[in-house]
Design a protein around this motif. Sequence first.
Motif, PDB file in Angstrom:
ATOM      1  N   VAL A   8      -2.148   7.537 -17.127  1.00  0.00           N
ATOM      2  CA  VAL A   8      -2.560   6.238 -17.803  1.00  0.00           C
ATOM      3  C   VAL A   8      -3.217   5.488 -16.552  1.00  0.00           C
ATOM      4  CG1 VAL A   8      -1.728   3.895 -18.484  1.00  0.00           C
ATOM      5  CG2 VAL A   8      -1.108   6.281 -19.331  1.00  0.00           C
ATOM      6  N   LEU A   9      -2.660   5.436 -15.200  1.00  0.00           N
ATOM      7  CA  LEU A   9      -3.411   4.635 -14.183  1.00  0.00           C
ATOM      8  C   LEU A   9      -4.609   5.253 -13.874  1.00  0.00           C
ATOM      9  CD1 LEU A   9      -0.120   4.493 -12.016  1.00  0.00           C
ATOM     10  CD2 LEU A   9      -0.913   2.822 -13.299  1.00  0.00           C
ATOM     11  N   ASP A  10      -4.750   6.316 -14.086  1.00  0.00           N
ATOM     12  CA  ASP A  10      -5.905   7.014 -13.699  1.00  0.00           C
ATOM     13  C   ASP A  10      -7.103   6.472 -14.758  1.00  0.00           C
ATOM     14  OD1 ASP A  10      -7.751   8.941 -12.006  1.00  0.00           O
ATOM     15  OD2 ASP A  10      -8.102   9.618 -14.200  1.00  0.00           O
ATOM     16  N   ARG A  11      -6.774   6.601 -16.094  1.00  0.00           N
ATOM     17  CA  ARG A  11      -7.698   6.365 -17.140  1.00  0.00           C
ATOM     18  C   ARG A  11      -7.985   4.975 -17.649  1.00  0.00           C
ATOM     19  NH1 ARG A  11      -5.640  11.521 -20.894  1.00  0.00           N
ATOM     20  NH2 ARG A  11      -6.134  12.954 -19.479  1.00  0.00           N
ATOM     21  N   SER A  12      -6.700   3.967 -17.191  1.00  0.00           N
ATOM     22  CA  SER A  12      -6.854   2.789 -17.884  1.00  0.00           C
ATOM     23  C   SER A  12      -6.032   1.773 -16.705  1.00  0.00           C
ATOM     24  CB  SER A  12      -6.288   2.478 -19.056  1.00  0.00           C
ATOM     25  OG  SER A  12      -6.957   3.184 -20.157  1.00  0.00           O
ATOM     26  N   PRO A  13      -6.557   1.622 -15.316  1.00  0.00           N
ATOM     27  CA  PRO A  13      -5.797   0.905 -14.288  1.00  0.00           C
ATOM     28  C   PRO A  13      -5.746  -0.349 -14.572  1.00  0.00           C
ATOM     29  CG  PRO A  13      -7.802   1.723 -13.635  1.00  0.00           C
ATOM     30  CD  PRO A  13      -7.613   2.332 -14.737  1.00  0.00           C
ATOM     31  N   GLU A  14      -6.746  -1.078 -15.344  1.00  0.00           N
ATOM     32  CA  GLU A  14      -6.704  -2.267 -15.677  1.00  0.00           C
ATOM     33  C   GLU A  14      -5.802  -2.932 -16.721  1.00  0.00           C
ATOM     34  OE1 GLU A  14      -8.973  -0.277 -18.985  1.00  0.00           O
ATOM     35  OE2 GLU A  14      -8.741  -0.032 -16.889  1.00  0.00           O
ATOM     36  N   LEU A  15      -5.063  -2.024 -17.337  1.00  0.00           N
ATOM     37  CA  LEU A  15      -3.809  -2.163 -18.069  1.00  0.00           C
ATOM     38  C   LEU A  15      -2.743  -2.265 -17.557  1.00  0.00           C
ATOM     39  CD1 LEU A  15      -5.134  -0.243 -21.373  1.00  0.00           C
ATOM     40  CD2 LEU A  15      -5.542  -2.578 -20.864  1.00  0.00           C
ATOM     41  N   VAL A  16      -2.360  -2.179 -16.265  1.00  0.00           N
ATOM     42  CA  VAL A  16      -1.081  -2.012 -15.868  1.00  0.00           C
ATOM     43  C   VAL A  16      -1.008  -3.112 -14.539  1.00  0.00           C
ATOM     44  CG1 VAL A  16       0.449  -0.684 -14.377  1.00  0.00           C
ATOM     45  CG2 VAL A  16      -1.031   0.462 -16.173  1.00  0.00           C
ATOM     46  N   ALA A  17      -0.458  -4.123 -14.669  1.00  0.00           N
ATOM     47  CA  ALA A  17      -0.174  -4.959 -13.770  1.00  0.00           C
ATOM     48  C   ALA A  17       0.539  -4.670 -12.728  1.00  0.00           C
ATOM     49  CB  ALA A  17       0.326  -6.448 -14.476  1.00  0.00           C
TER      50      ALA A  17
ATOM     51  N   ALA B 128      -9.183  11.457 -11.482  1.00  0.00           N
ATOM     52  CA  ALA B 128     -10.282  11.275 -10.862  1.00  0.00           C
ATOM     53  C   ALA B 128     -10.749   9.860 -10.466  1.00  0.00           C
ATOM     54  CB  ALA B 128     -11.629  11.721 -11.951  1.00  0.00           C
ATOM     55  N   ASN B 129     -10.108   8.876 -10.854  1.00  0.00           N
ATOM     56  CA  ASN B 129     -10.475   7.634 -10.622  1.00  0.00           C
ATOM     57  C   ASN B 129      -9.684   6.779  -9.530  1.00  0.00           C
ATOM     58  OD1 ASN B 129     -11.158   4.965 -10.955  1.00  0.00           O
ATOM     59  ND2 ASN B 129     -10.275   4.404 -13.061  1.00  0.00           N
ATOM     60  N   GLU B 130     -10.451   6.825  -8.510  1.00  0.00           N
ATOM     61  CA  GLU B 130      -9.748   5.992  -7.395  1.00  0.00           C
ATOM     62  C   GLU B 130      -9.065   4.725  -7.372  1.00  0.00           C
ATOM     63  OE1 GLU B 130      -9.353   7.818  -4.337  1.00  0.00           O
ATOM     64  OE2 GLU B 130     -10.203   9.596  -5.267  1.00  0.00           O
ATOM     65  N   ALA B 131      -9.344   3.919  -8.830  1.00  0.00           N
ATOM     66  CA  ALA B 131      -9.132   2.756  -8.814  1.00  0.00           C
ATOM     67  C   ALA B 131      -7.402   2.792  -9.223  1.00  0.00           C
ATOM     68  CB  ALA B 131      -9.689   2.059  -9.983  1.00  0.00           C
ATOM     69  N   ARG B 132      -6.808   3.810  -9.434  1.00  0.00           N
ATOM     70  CA  ARG B 132      -5.474   4.068  -9.675  1.00  0.00           C
ATOM     71  C   ARG B 132      -4.548   3.584  -8.342  1.00  0.00           C
ATOM     72  NH1 ARG B 132      -7.241   9.254  -8.677  1.00  0.00           N
ATOM     73  NH2 ARG B 132      -5.898  10.362  -7.358  1.00  0.00           N
ATOM     74  N   HIS B 133      -5.307   3.742  -7.346  1.00  0.00           N
ATOM     75  CA  HIS B 133      -4.648   3.358  -6.126  1.00  0.00           C
ATOM     76  C   HIS B 133      -4.552   2.011  -5.763  1.00  0.00           C
ATOM     77  CE1 HIS B 133      -6.227   7.561  -4.625  1.00  0.00           C
ATOM     78  NE2 HIS B 133      -5.067   7.987  -5.375  1.00  0.00           N
TER      79      HIS B 133
ATOM     80  N   GLU C   7       0.117  10.987  -2.720  1.00  0.00           N
ATOM     81  CA  GLU C   7      -0.524  10.089  -3.438  1.00  0.00           C
ATOM     82  C   GLU C   7       0.039   8.535  -2.822  1.00  0.00           C
ATOM     83  OE1 GLU C   7      -2.792   9.547  -6.639  1.00  0.00           O
ATOM     84  OE2 GLU C   7      -3.367  10.934  -5.142  1.00  0.00           O
ATOM     85  N   LEU C   8       1.088   8.423  -2.455  1.00  0.00           N
ATOM     86  CA  LEU C   8       1.739   7.176  -1.739  1.00  0.00           C
ATOM     87  C   LEU C   8       0.877   6.657  -0.607  1.00  0.00           C
ATOM     88  CD1 LEU C   8       5.411   7.700  -1.864  1.00  0.00           C
ATOM     89  CD2 LEU C   8       4.203   6.095  -3.477  1.00  0.00           C
ATOM     90  N   ALA C   9       0.323   7.740   0.135  1.00  0.00           N
ATOM     91  CA  ALA C   9      -0.642   7.347   1.170  1.00  0.00           C
ATOM     92  C   ALA C   9      -1.597   6.864   1.006  1.00  0.00           C
ATOM     93  CB  ALA C   9      -0.561   8.746   1.857  1.00  0.00           C
ATOM     94  N   GLN C  10      -2.212   6.961  -0.242  1.00  0.00           N
ATOM     95  CA  GLN C  10      -3.367   6.158  -0.653  1.00  0.00           C
ATOM     96  C   GLN C  10      -3.135   4.805  -1.228  1.00  0.00           C
ATOM     97  OE1 GLN C  10      -6.346   8.199   0.180  1.00  0.00           O
ATOM     98  NE2 GLN C  10      -4.843   9.531   0.819  1.00  0.00           N
ATOM     99  N   LEU C  11      -2.174   4.485  -1.577  1.00  0.00           N
ATOM    100  CA  LEU C  11      -1.964   3.388  -2.266  1.00  0.00           C
ATOM    101  C   LEU C  11      -2.188   2.249  -1.536  1.00  0.00           C
ATOM    102  CD1 LEU C  11       1.457   3.926  -4.177  1.00  0.00           C
ATOM    103  CD2 LEU C  11      -0.788   4.137  -5.021  1.00  0.00           C
ATOM    104  N   GLY C  12      -2.858   0.788  -2.125  1.00  0.00           N
ATOM    105  CA  GLY C  12      -3.282  -0.010  -1.262  1.00  0.00           C
ATOM    106  C   GLY C  12      -2.182  -1.338  -1.249  1.00  0.00           C
ATOM    107  N   ASN C  13      -1.231  -1.332  -2.155  1.00  0.00           N
ATOM    108  CA  ASN C  13      -0.249  -2.295  -2.394  1.00  0.00           C
ATOM    109  C   ASN C  13       1.121  -1.839  -2.941  1.00  0.00           C
ATOM    110  OD1 ASN C  13       1.129  -4.663  -3.036  1.00  0.00           O
ATOM    111  ND2 ASN C  13      -0.401  -5.717  -4.260  1.00  0.00           N
ATOM    112  N   VAL C  14       1.686  -1.479  -1.851  1.00  0.00           N
ATOM    113  CA  VAL C  14       3.265  -0.700  -2.424  1.00  0.00           C
ATOM    114  C   VAL C  14       4.412  -1.717  -1.721  1.00  0.00           C
ATOM    115  CG1 VAL C  14       2.887   0.986  -0.430  1.00  0.00           C
ATOM    116  CG2 VAL C  14       4.323   1.292  -2.393  1.00  0.00           C
TER     117      VAL C  14
END
Length: 260
Positions: free
Chosen positions: A108-117, A188-193, A222-229
Amino acid sequence: MTAPANTPTIVLIAGHWLGAWAWDDVLEHLDADRAETDDRADADRREPDDRVRAVAMTLPGLDGADPGRTARTLDDQAAAIRELIARHGDQPVVVVAHSGANAPVSLVLDRSPELVARVIWVDSGPVADGAVFAPGLPDELEELPLPSFDALGEQASLDGLSADDLERFRARAVPEPAPVLRHPVELANEARHGVPTTLVCCSISAEQVRELVAAGHPMFAELAQLGNVDFVDLPTGHWPMWSRPRDLAEVIRAAAAHAG
């Protein structure tokens, strides 16, 4: 505690063998206005700003009454999460993902990241592209029942669970569909990060998780790729919704309040 009026809806998703019922104790402590729980009606209402909006869902394949459940897939589960969000107006929600719910939630985060606050991982975390939970699962196996607690305890901590907790777990667990366990997660969507993330560390401490990320452990890639955790320690076993429900509810409420 009063939640801000703009706190997003909270969607709670439990891991393998579990349905919406697994969150009952947490919902009680959240004092939640239950939007659409699978197993019970809304609680008695108070003033709207005294409650958070929360819904606990049962993923496809984990409804014991579904005759086709053993054929359900990760795509089915991701689609069900997306459909539930849509029923709330496609407004961004806070997703709480426990344990094995990490695979469909990662989709879901990969396909629709805009739907998860915000995503809150409970003794769990995002999976990497190509991850398979049980690559060696025999082809003839249609489902995986809950193993003995001796065997389960070798894989995940049972700390904090009472005899009643274990009895309820055994009585209500639904075997996990084999397709969910053997199919790879395709991302495939880097926006998930970029989705804001809270990591609730239970059976492994936040310090240990950070060390594993720094060491390049593949399970934490994957945690290493997150920008806000954010990291939150909640020391207990792998099922904190039963061992520390009040404390978990407070962690979820606090994280959700910063996602509005």
